[in-house]
Design a protein around this motif. Structure first.
Motif, PDB file in Angstrom:
ATOM      1  N   THR A 256       0.796  -1.228   0.000  1.00  0.00           N
ATOM      2  CA  THR A 256       0.000   0.000   0.000  1.00  0.00           C
ATOM      3  C   THR A 256       0.831   1.281   0.000  1.00  0.00           C
ATOM      4  O   THR A 256       0.309   2.342  -0.352  1.00  0.00           O
ATOM      5  CB  THR A 256      -0.939   0.030   1.216  1.00  0.00           C
ATOM      6  N   GLY A 267      -2.916  -2.110  -6.302  1.00  0.00           N
ATOM      7  CA  GLY A 267      -3.862  -3.098  -6.804  1.00  0.00           C
ATOM      8  C   GLY A 267      -3.545  -3.649  -8.176  1.00  0.00           C
ATOM      9  O   GLY A 267      -4.370  -4.355  -8.761  1.00  0.00           O
ATOM     10  N   TRP A 270      -3.877  -7.362  -8.307  1.00  0.00           N
ATOM     11  CA  TRP A 270      -5.075  -7.915  -7.699  1.00  0.00           C
ATOM     12  C   TRP A 270      -5.743  -8.854  -8.703  1.00  0.00           C
ATOM     13  O   TRP A 270      -6.334  -8.428  -9.691  1.00  0.00           O
ATOM     14  CB  TRP A 270      -6.037  -6.805  -7.274  1.00  0.00           C
ATOM     15  N   ASP A 278     -11.333  -5.207  -5.009  1.00  0.00           N
ATOM     16  CA  ASP A 278     -10.133  -4.828  -4.278  1.00  0.00           C
ATOM     17  C   ASP A 278     -10.111  -5.599  -2.961  1.00  0.00           C
ATOM     18  O   ASP A 278     -11.063  -6.317  -2.617  1.00  0.00           O
ATOM     19  CB  ASP A 278     -10.075  -3.317  -4.027  1.00  0.00           C
ATOM     20  N   SER A 281     -12.996  -4.815  -0.405  1.00  0.00           N
ATOM     21  CA  SER A 281     -14.276  -5.391  -0.834  1.00  0.00           C
ATOM     22  C   SER A 281     -14.268  -6.904  -0.687  1.00  0.00           C
ATOM     23  O   SER A 281     -15.278  -7.507  -0.298  1.00  0.00           O
ATOM     24  CB  SER A 281     -14.556  -5.009  -2.291  1.00  0.00           C
TER      25      SER A 281
END
Length: 535
Positions: A256, A267, A270, A278, A281
């Motif tokens: 991050t 991301g 991802w 993400d 979620s």
């Protein structure tokens, strides 16, 4: 408590503080021989793939350019990576994967400025795992007689050295896993010896190997804490809790903060769309409906087959050791992933798991052998596991070393090598994925992909589909496009074509990544991810 429950208990394998000195010292020659065997096989497999022109610029050239940057006291910048995935100019590989430990290989480039340097370095790193595996075997069989300890150490060293996950990684050229394997073994072995300062240092270096490895470190912290609590080892408990917290925190910080700070896109990797768009979620969705994990894990047949292969080749023995918990984060990343490249055993991903699975197996066998009533069973299981592992190594890389034809490139690949020799030093080049590694040390080379770059030379195979194109027809269309817009064919043989730019007219669709470039992901061909044994 039943035997089955006891076997699965995190504290079932005690921490062994000291290994028998005689067992360690008496095997130095065998350790050296096994190290040499491990190094020779891993390096030979890399050289074989190089000789056969089977190693791609993704990923060997990416690491080659990046670590060459370190060797020149700069950032690890790779144009092969940044051009193909549309990262802005000057993009550092630290913004792709957080792997600063790779800088330790930079001095090798002062001796040999060649991509094969990385194959050499990875083979050396794998070989460093041999004495660690042998010491782990000595510690886990410490309750047995000296003869058994010696045999266990020898067999464990052999199984590790010729382990099929290491062979698969060696065939791929180079990856960060070269560091992860010996460092993971060092963390485990020093944990058994209760040398917690070295455990912490190894854990730190593991976290600097790849951004997700902190999750594995955290899992080991949990195992260490539980075992230390049962063994009334307060210092071990403290270190275990520290790793349990620090490992995941480092991973979160790297993903991050550190990666975006180096130009990466949050991301970007991802690959869990079935769970959510993400991470946040996904957590909310899974908490609301835990069956999403099952749906994702069983979304295709190859995923459970992967798990069955990994544990089945070791007779499911790792499942009886708490150390196997360390594999859970890394295995979950692959099983829950939407990217088919993560499901095969043909890549380097299983090498991350190999030290975990092998250590867990040795712990279980050592525990069984320590008990009179299960001693014979332990011996049979140990021999069977070794036989399975060594047999698996034959078709997955070891056997190919003895096949002369596997050292020879196919006609189109051999033609590319001849064509590459015609490209002058310092030229700007777009080249086929398989030939890029042979150009990065002397030219400004990037991958020929779906976007024309307008470079001086283009080396392409219009009749053979190659990464990242989805079909050979796309490559043939590229040749025709370039011939119609300022390029001239200067060489063609056995399906390989070399084009030289002689005009200045614009090329439709041409693009060079700029400061505002937005990174893109590859489209994976539909036939990828259907076979457990191929990429």
């Amino acid at each position: 408590m039943s035997d089955a429950v006891t076997a699965l208990s995190p504290s079932a394998v005690p921490v062994v503080p000291v290994a028998p000195a005689a067992a360690v010292g008496s095997g130095r020659q065998r350790t050296a021989l096994l190290m040499l065997l491990c190094f020779a096989v891993a390096f030979a497999l890399g050289l074989q793939q190089w000789s056969a022109v089977q190693i791609g610029g993704f990923d060997l050239s990416i690491f080659d350019q990046g670590i060459r940057g370190y060797a020149h006291f700069g950032l690890p910048i790779s144009e092969v990576k940044s051009y193909h995935h549309e990262f802005p100019p000057g993009f550092s590989l630290l913004g792709d994967h957080f792997s600063p430990v790779l800088a330790l290989l930079a001095p090798l480039y002062w001796l040999w400025n060649d991509p094969r340097t990385l194959m050499l370095g990875q083979a050396l790193l794998f070989a460093l795992g041999v004495p660690l595996v042998r010491r782990i075997a000595v510690r886990t069989f410490a309750a047995s007689d000296a003869r058994t300890v010696r045999r266990a150490a020898d067999l464990a060293g052999l199984v590790y050295a010729l382990g099929w996950p290491l062979l698969a990684a060696a065939r791929g050229g180079f990856h960060e896993v070269g560091f992860a394997v010996p460092l993971t073994l060092l963390m485990f072995e020093r944990g058994m010896a209760r040398r917690y300062g070295t455990v912490a240092l190894a854990a730190l270096l593991i976290c600097c190997t790849k951004e997700d490895m902190g999750l594995m470190v955290g899992a080991y912290g949990l195992v260490l804490a539980l075992r230390s609590r049962r063994g009334h080892d307060g210092r071990g408990l403290g270190y275990g809790l520290g790793l349990l917290i620090a490992g995941p925190v480092v991973s979160v910080a790297a993903i991050t903060w550190l990666i975006p700070a180096m130009g990466g896109q949050p991301g970007y990797y991802w690959n869990y769309g079935q769970l959510g768009p993400d991470a946040g979620s996904a957590v909310r969705n899974v908490l609301g409906d835990p069956t999403l994990l099952l749906h994702s894990a069983f979304s295709t047949t190859i995923k459970p087959l992967l798990v069955l292969w990994l544990f089945g080749t070791l007779l499911a023995l790792p499942l009886r050791s708490a150390t196997a918990l360390c594999a859970l984060p890394l295995l979950a990343e692959r099983i829950l992933s939407d990217n088919p490249n993560h499901w095969s055993i043909a890549h380097h991903y299983d090498a991350f798991l190999w030290p975990i699975m092998l250590t867990a197996t040795l712990e279980v066998l050592g525990r069984l052998h320590a008990q009179e009533r299960t001693r014979r069973t332990a011996r049979r299981l140990g021999v069977t596991v070794a036989a399975f592992s060594l047999l698996a190594a034959v078709p997955l890389g070891l056997g190919s070393l003895l096949v002369p034809g596997d050292w020879q490139p196919k006609s189109s690949a051999a033609a590319m090598v001849r064509a590459a020799a015609l490209i002058p030093d310092g030229a700007s080049v777009e080249a086929d994925n398989q030939i890029v590694p042979r150009l990065t040390s002397r030219t400004d080379a990037v991958l020929v992909d779906g976007t024309p770059r307008g470079r001086d030379y283009v080396l392409i195979r219009p009749e053979v589909r190659t990464f990242p194109f989805l079909s050979a027809q796309q490559q043939a269309d590229r040749v025709q496009l370039l011939l119609a817009h300022g390029y001239q064919q200067i060489w063609a043989e056995d399906g390989a074509v070399l084009l030289h730019r002689v005009g200045t007219q614009p090329i439709p669709g041409a693009h060079i990544p700029g400061p505002d470039s937005k990174p893109v992901q590859d489209i994976v061909p539909k036939d990828v991810g259907r076979n457990l044994f191929s990429g």
